[in-house]
Write a protein that holds these residues in place. Sequence first.
Motif, PDB file in Angstrom:
ATOM      1  N   PRO A  43       0.829  -1.222   0.000  1.00 26.20           N
ATOM      2  CA  PRO A  43       0.000   0.000   0.000  1.00 26.20           C
ATOM      3  C   PRO A  43       0.859   1.266   0.000  1.00 26.20           C
ATOM      4  CG  PRO A  43       0.126  -0.908   2.214  1.00 26.20           C
ATOM      5  CD  PRO A  43       0.825  -1.891   1.311  1.00 26.20           C
ATOM      6  N   PRO A  44       0.389   2.351  -0.579  1.00 29.97           N
ATOM      7  CA  PRO A  44       1.137   3.619  -0.573  1.00 29.97           C
ATOM      8  C   PRO A  44       1.526   4.055   0.843  1.00 29.97           C
ATOM      9  CG  PRO A  44      -0.727   3.773  -2.058  1.00 29.97           C
ATOM     10  CD  PRO A  44      -0.869   2.460  -1.321  1.00 29.97           C
ATOM     11  N   ASP A  45       0.699   3.698   1.824  1.00 29.45           N
ATOM     12  CA  ASP A  45       0.979   4.137   3.208  1.00 29.45           C
ATOM     13  C   ASP A  45       2.282   3.562   3.729  1.00 29.45           C
ATOM     14  OD1 ASP A  45      -1.550   3.942   2.287  1.00 29.45           O
ATOM     15  OD2 ASP A  45      -2.487   3.906   4.258  1.00 29.45           O
ATOM     16  N   ALA A  46       2.803   2.528   3.055  1.00 28.68           N
ATOM     17  CA  ALA A  46       4.065   1.941   3.513  1.00 28.68           C
ATOM     18  C   ALA A  46       5.235   2.885   3.231  1.00 28.68           C
ATOM     19  CB  ALA A  46       4.300   0.593   2.828  1.00 28.68           C
ATOM     20  N   PHE A  47       4.964   3.967   2.502  1.00 27.12           N
ATOM     21  CA  PHE A  47       6.049   4.887   2.108  1.00 27.12           C
ATOM     22  C   PHE A  47       5.884   6.235   2.775  1.00 27.12           C
ATOM     23  CE2 PHE A  47       5.299   1.794  -1.143  1.00 27.12           C
ATOM     24  CZ  PHE A  47       6.545   1.438  -1.601  1.00 27.12           C
ATOM     25  N   PHE A  48       7.033   6.872   3.050  1.00 32.71           N
ATOM     26  CA  PHE A  48       6.987   8.251   3.550  1.00 32.71           C
ATOM     27  C   PHE A  48       8.306   8.921   3.167  1.00 32.71           C
ATOM     28  CE2 PHE A  48       9.117   5.647   6.617  1.00 32.71           C
ATOM     29  CZ  PHE A  48      10.181   6.428   7.035  1.00 32.71           C
ATOM     30  N   LEU A  49       8.296  10.224   3.124  1.00 31.46           N
ATOM     31  CA  LEU A  49       9.519  10.970   2.818  1.00 31.46           C
ATOM     32  C   LEU A  49       9.749  12.022   3.880  1.00 31.46           C
ATOM     33  CD1 LEU A  49       9.210  11.518  -1.043  1.00 31.46           C
ATOM     34  CD2 LEU A  49      10.646   9.869   0.161  1.00 31.46           C
ATOM     35  N   ASP A  50      11.012  12.275   4.186  1.00 28.33           N
ATOM     36  CA  ASP A  50      11.352  13.340   5.126  1.00 28.33           C
ATOM     37  C   ASP A  50      11.808  14.548   4.316  1.00 28.33           C
ATOM     38  OD1 ASP A  50      12.382  15.097   6.874  1.00 28.33           O
ATOM     39  OD2 ASP A  50      13.799  13.719   7.817  1.00 28.33           O
ATOM     40  N   HIS A  51      10.891  15.469   4.092  1.00 26.53           N
ATOM     41  CA  HIS A  51      11.225  16.611   3.226  1.00 26.53           C
ATOM     42  C   HIS A  51      12.338  17.471   3.802  1.00 26.53           C
ATOM     43  CE1 HIS A  51       7.928  16.260   0.207  1.00 26.53           C
ATOM     44  NE2 HIS A  51       7.426  15.487   1.161  1.00 26.53           N
ATOM     45  N   ALA A  52      12.657  17.260   5.063  1.00 24.36           N
ATOM     46  CA  ALA A  52      13.688  18.092   5.690  1.00 24.36           C
ATOM     47  C   ALA A  52      15.063  17.417   5.670  1.00 24.36           C
ATOM     48  CB  ALA A  52      13.285  18.391   7.140  1.00 24.36           C
ATOM     49  N   SER A 101       1.163   2.235  -8.036  1.00 23.41           N
ATOM     50  CA  SER A 101       1.479   2.889  -9.315  1.00 23.41           C
ATOM     51  C   SER A 101       2.231   4.185  -9.025  1.00 23.41           C
ATOM     52  CB  SER A 101       0.176   3.212 -10.059  1.00 23.41           C
ATOM     53  OG  SER A 101      -0.496   4.263  -9.369  1.00 23.41           O
ATOM     54  N   THR A 102       3.024   4.623  -9.995  1.00 18.25           N
ATOM     55  CA  THR A 102       3.772   5.874  -9.787  1.00 18.25           C
ATOM     56  C   THR A 102       2.798   7.001  -9.476  1.00 18.25           C
ATOM     57  OG1 THR A 102       3.708   6.237 -12.172  1.00 18.25           O
ATOM     58  CG2 THR A 102       5.700   5.213 -11.282  1.00 18.25           C
ATOM     59  N   ARG A 103       1.635   6.979 -10.151  1.00 25.35           N
ATOM     60  CA  ARG A 103       0.640   8.040  -9.941  1.00 25.35           C
ATOM     61  C   ARG A 103       0.142   8.031  -8.486  1.00 25.35           C
ATOM     62  NH1 ARG A 103      -2.537  10.525 -13.606  1.00 25.35           N
ATOM     63  NH2 ARG A 103      -2.043   8.954 -15.198  1.00 25.35           N
ATOM     64  N   ALA A 104      -0.259   6.826  -8.025  1.00 24.79           N
ATOM     65  CA  ALA A 104      -0.811   6.729  -6.665  1.00 24.79           C
ATOM     66  C   ALA A 104       0.232   7.099  -5.613  1.00 24.79           C
ATOM     67  CB  ALA A 104      -1.312   5.300  -6.412  1.00 24.79           C
ATOM     68  N   LEU A 105       1.484   6.601  -5.815  1.00 23.34           N
ATOM     69  CA  LEU A 105       2.527   6.861  -4.822  1.00 23.34           C
ATOM     70  C   LEU A 105       2.913   8.344  -4.816  1.00 23.34           C
ATOM     71  CD1 LEU A 105       4.279   5.744  -2.656  1.00 23.34           C
ATOM     72  CD2 LEU A 105       5.926   4.953  -4.360  1.00 23.34           C
ATOM     73  N   ARG A 165       0.990  10.819  -5.562  1.00 21.54           N
ATOM     74  CA  ARG A 165      -0.100  11.556  -4.893  1.00 21.54           C
ATOM     75  C   ARG A 165       0.063  11.422  -3.383  1.00 21.54           C
ATOM     76  NH1 ARG A 165      -4.254   8.690  -5.935  1.00 21.54           N
ATOM     77  NH2 ARG A 165      -4.193   9.041  -8.191  1.00 21.54           N
ATOM     78  N   HIS A 166       0.303  10.158  -2.928  1.00 21.07           N
ATOM     79  CA  HIS A 166       0.430   9.912  -1.500  1.00 21.07           C
ATOM     80  C   HIS A 166       1.598  10.705  -0.900  1.00 21.07           C
ATOM     81  CE1 HIS A 166       1.081   7.896   2.324  1.00 21.07           C
ATOM     82  NE2 HIS A 166       2.303   7.562   1.934  1.00 21.07           N
ATOM     83  N   LEU A 167       2.737  10.739  -1.609  1.00 23.83           N
ATOM     84  CA  LEU A 167       3.940  11.388  -1.068  1.00 23.83           C
ATOM     85  C   LEU A 167       3.930  12.890  -1.304  1.00 23.83           C
ATOM     86  CD1 LEU A 167       6.618   8.772  -2.238  1.00 23.83           C
ATOM     87  CD2 LEU A 167       5.707   9.084   0.073  1.00 23.83           C
ATOM     88  N   GLY A 168       3.042  13.333  -2.182  1.00 19.70           N
ATOM     89  CA  GLY A 168       3.003  14.759  -2.487  1.00 19.70           C
ATOM     90  C   GLY A 168       4.226  15.214  -3.262  1.00 19.70           C
ATOM     91  N   VAL A 169       4.671  14.367  -4.192  1.00 18.80           N
ATOM     92  CA  VAL A 169       5.803  14.740  -5.046  1.00 18.80           C
ATOM     93  C   VAL A 169       5.399  14.573  -6.503  1.00 18.80           C
ATOM     94  CG1 VAL A 169       7.431  13.945  -3.295  1.00 18.80           C
ATOM     95  CG2 VAL A 169       6.733  12.390  -5.116  1.00 18.80           C
ATOM     96  N   ALA A 170       6.245  15.107  -7.414  1.00 16.04           N
ATOM     97  CA  ALA A 170       5.938  14.968  -8.837  1.00 16.04           C
ATOM     98  C   ALA A 170       5.992  13.497  -9.231  1.00 16.04           C
ATOM     99  CB  ALA A 170       6.940  15.770  -9.662  1.00 16.04           C
TER     100      ALA A 170
END
Lengths: 497, 497
Positions: free
Chosen positions: B4-13, B43-47, B49-54
């Motif tokens: 699931p996309p929720d398995a991913f996260f990014l630290d923007h800082a 999918s790249t699109r879903a991920l 969107r979830h991560l809020g990146v291009a």
Amino acid sequence: MPIPPDAFFLDHAAGLPLQVQLRRQIIAAVTAGRFRAGEKLPSTRALARHLGVARVTVAQAFAELVSTDYLASRDRSGHYISDSIERRLEAEPPAPDTPRFDWDSQIEGRFVRAQRTDRERDWRGFAYPFVYGQADPALVDHAAWRDCAMRALGRREFDSLTGDLYDADDPELVDHIARQILPRRGISAGRDEILLTLGAQNALWLVAQVLLRPGASCAVEDPSYPGQREILLASRARILPVPVDARGLPPDAIPPGVAAVFTTASHQCPTNSTMPLARRKELLARAQAQGFAVVEDDYEFEMSFAGAPSPALKAIDRAGAVIYIGSFSKSVFPGVRLGYVVADPRVIAEARALRGMVLRHPPGHMQRTLAHFLSLGHYDAQANRMRRAYARRREVMLAAIAREGLRLASPEATGGSSFWLATPEGVDSSALATRLKARGVLIEGGAAFFAQPARGRGFFRLAYSSISAERIPEGIRRIAEALREQGQDALPPAPEG
Amino acid sequence: MPIPPDAFFLDHAAGLPLQVQLRRQIIAAVTAGRFRAGEKLPSTRALARHLGVARVTVAQAFAELVSTDYLASRDRSGHYISDSIERRLEAEPPAPDTPRFDWDSQIEGRFVRAQRTDRERDWRGFAYPFVYGQADPALVDHAAWRDCAMRALGRREFDSLTGDLYDADDPELVDHIARQILPRRGISAGRDEILLTLGAQNALWLVAQVLLRPGASCAVEDPSYPGQREILLASRARILPVPVDARGLPPDAIPPGVAAVFTTASHQCPTNSTMPLARRKELLARAQAQGFAVVEDDYEFEMSFAGAPSPALKAIDRAGAVIYIGSFSKSVFPGVRLGYVVADPRVIAEARALRGMVLRHPPGHMQRTLAHFLSLGHYDAQANRMRRAYARRREVMLAAIAREGLRLASPEATGGSSFWLATPEGVDSSALATRLKARGVLIEGGAAFFAQPARGRGFFRLAYSSISAERIPEGIRRIAEALREQGQDALPPAPEG
């Protein structure tokens, strides 16, 4: 007095930018004392004309040298050799009648005597280099390493690049080894159980010093890695060689009273045989019962072709008697000079203190670059690429060896980057190696691997880590040819072309 | 089952590119076994969107991971964790009843006991770090080093970067040391008289092993460099300390029968005094007469403020009895881990064989980068910059020391990057150092420098190589303040603010 333009020249073929060449030339002349402080250089226009380069090239070189204090620029009147350059101090030439210091009575020379001398430094000059442990430009991802090195040179990494870390390691690299590499060998270890070293050789040396008090004895596989014997001989320990069979080191042959046993269980060096699980468990049981430490050199584990490699000895070591040694020389490249030890925290603490005394720590830049290489997946990609290439070369080797009728000393062995072969009756592999060198073929005679070098005359090692698949068949053919001449038809006649 | 996309996260800082963070996260999850072979990624699109990146960021990360075999891409149906990833092998957890291996009876622990423990690894966290031998970001030309490292990563330098050099050194670096550095010390040496080492500590260690047979005795300056004592104690040689005076080591105080004498003639460590020419000549005459070798540690010679430094002992050594040790830790940065030995070819050959056994060779990349740093004049520029900065800091130090009434132990000493001070009667410098740490001030107590640590209680070292000129006065004020409290008015009262 002004320096004439004729004092300068450029080598347009040198491959270095002309501007850089000019800078080097001026610096060399100044430090060698040929150009003296205060001397005036030709104008950029005159020098550019003389050298046949753009005037801006000369101007750039001069500007750079001004900024580095080699030249001084006086408005309008041009450039001069700077006064701030320390002039060369001439050494007093030794008077002819000066007696020389008597070094011969001062130096034992035992390290020179123990040194291995059978390796060819200019192996790249040979058409058929069956040499072991050198980097193959076709398999190393130079661009990826360069990219990681760039990251490791960034501003934010200044401290890891420049600092004296005292006895510490790069925590990022230690973490990647613990999270990415050790789990694949079935090993889980904390930070206080891991020590970075300057390659596996350095790891073996540190471990030997920590384990072997003067007069202690240790058991080693016979044959085994020559660099290891060098270390143990110099440590003045009693070395008890234990002959290996097709399943590696036989635990019941280990003499009583040894302080340590050195083994290459997963991939015996040089026979490439693998120790079965039953033997591993017996070895560990004896370690516990007899109280000896086990040093496991797990070199080349990435090069296992039969799917995932068997877990390391360390993975089933419940008592903590195993000291595990890993290296990046095979899977990254030997020039990285990085390896690691995984062991009980008491062993690591002692080895760390010794490392600090002998060399402080591996350069932070190399550590951080490797950390990036691991974290970005380049390490896995390269190991996979090598594994595929080695597997292909191995097939070509096997076909050529069968075709030419050479004899494998351990046919059941798999994986790795080399074969261990036996010469026909009465053929000396050292003489064979010498003879083949004259024909562009490099092989490793067996002598260096045995406690009794004479026992190695009947064996030799052929590595395929630095020779392309295309060149293998002709290389093997030449070896067979030389064997036939030397062995008086000990081999079957050459196959029909 | 899909991840699931929720398995991913990014630290923007985090400062790392998001694409790199995503790659690292997937690699970590795979190697840790959280993501399993065959599992489908979002999918790249879903991920995206979830991560809020291009979306292209995710696509780039996936593409890179496909190329490195972490992911497999199946046309139209998306991305999956690759099957070719070796699955994590679970280590057998030690059963609670497993007896642990008895390491305490196996390990002497002598290296840990000999280890120096008085240095603060987190010195950067202190406001007034009078620490010795660390790099100062304000003085190191990071950009120039980066440029040289880039050159050393070029295609044409592949061999020097990746190869196992066996026991050889980078010929380019050796040549630059011989042509650019040694002449300034009055030394001329050929290639067979120069050995590269992993810093001066490694050089000292190698030389000690070559010179000191078991049971041999050697003379060392007292006080002297702690790292050297560590080495000599571990070598099990007999160490005969010779007290130094304001002109360094007195040759007539050297006991008979020593195999070697270790000296810092040009710049005694830690007193900074310089040995006059007459004493140097007498020392060399005795070396020849009594048959002992002289080991000259010429650290920090670039930091001489009184114009060109006096020539090295080695420069007037006609008999060849001197083993010269140089380092780049002070003039480039300690993390470079490069130093060198200049000596008779027999000494070099023996030390080279030992180095090969212990660590093979310093990484080729560091050697070649330094060769460029030298050849392009950056080394001279940086040494000049450091010399100017140190001279300025030294003036500030002297003023503050006089103002606060601290006592210099060797007032006539010049050059270097530190002062050697004496505490008021009865004040222990170790206690002083501890007390000052709590106030953001780092100093080095004298105990580590003396054969009898107790003799060092009355001294301490203040280095100005890593503290800015602006911070010096307040740092000195705090030291004086602590001394007054501890020394019961052993110092004159504080000056009027």
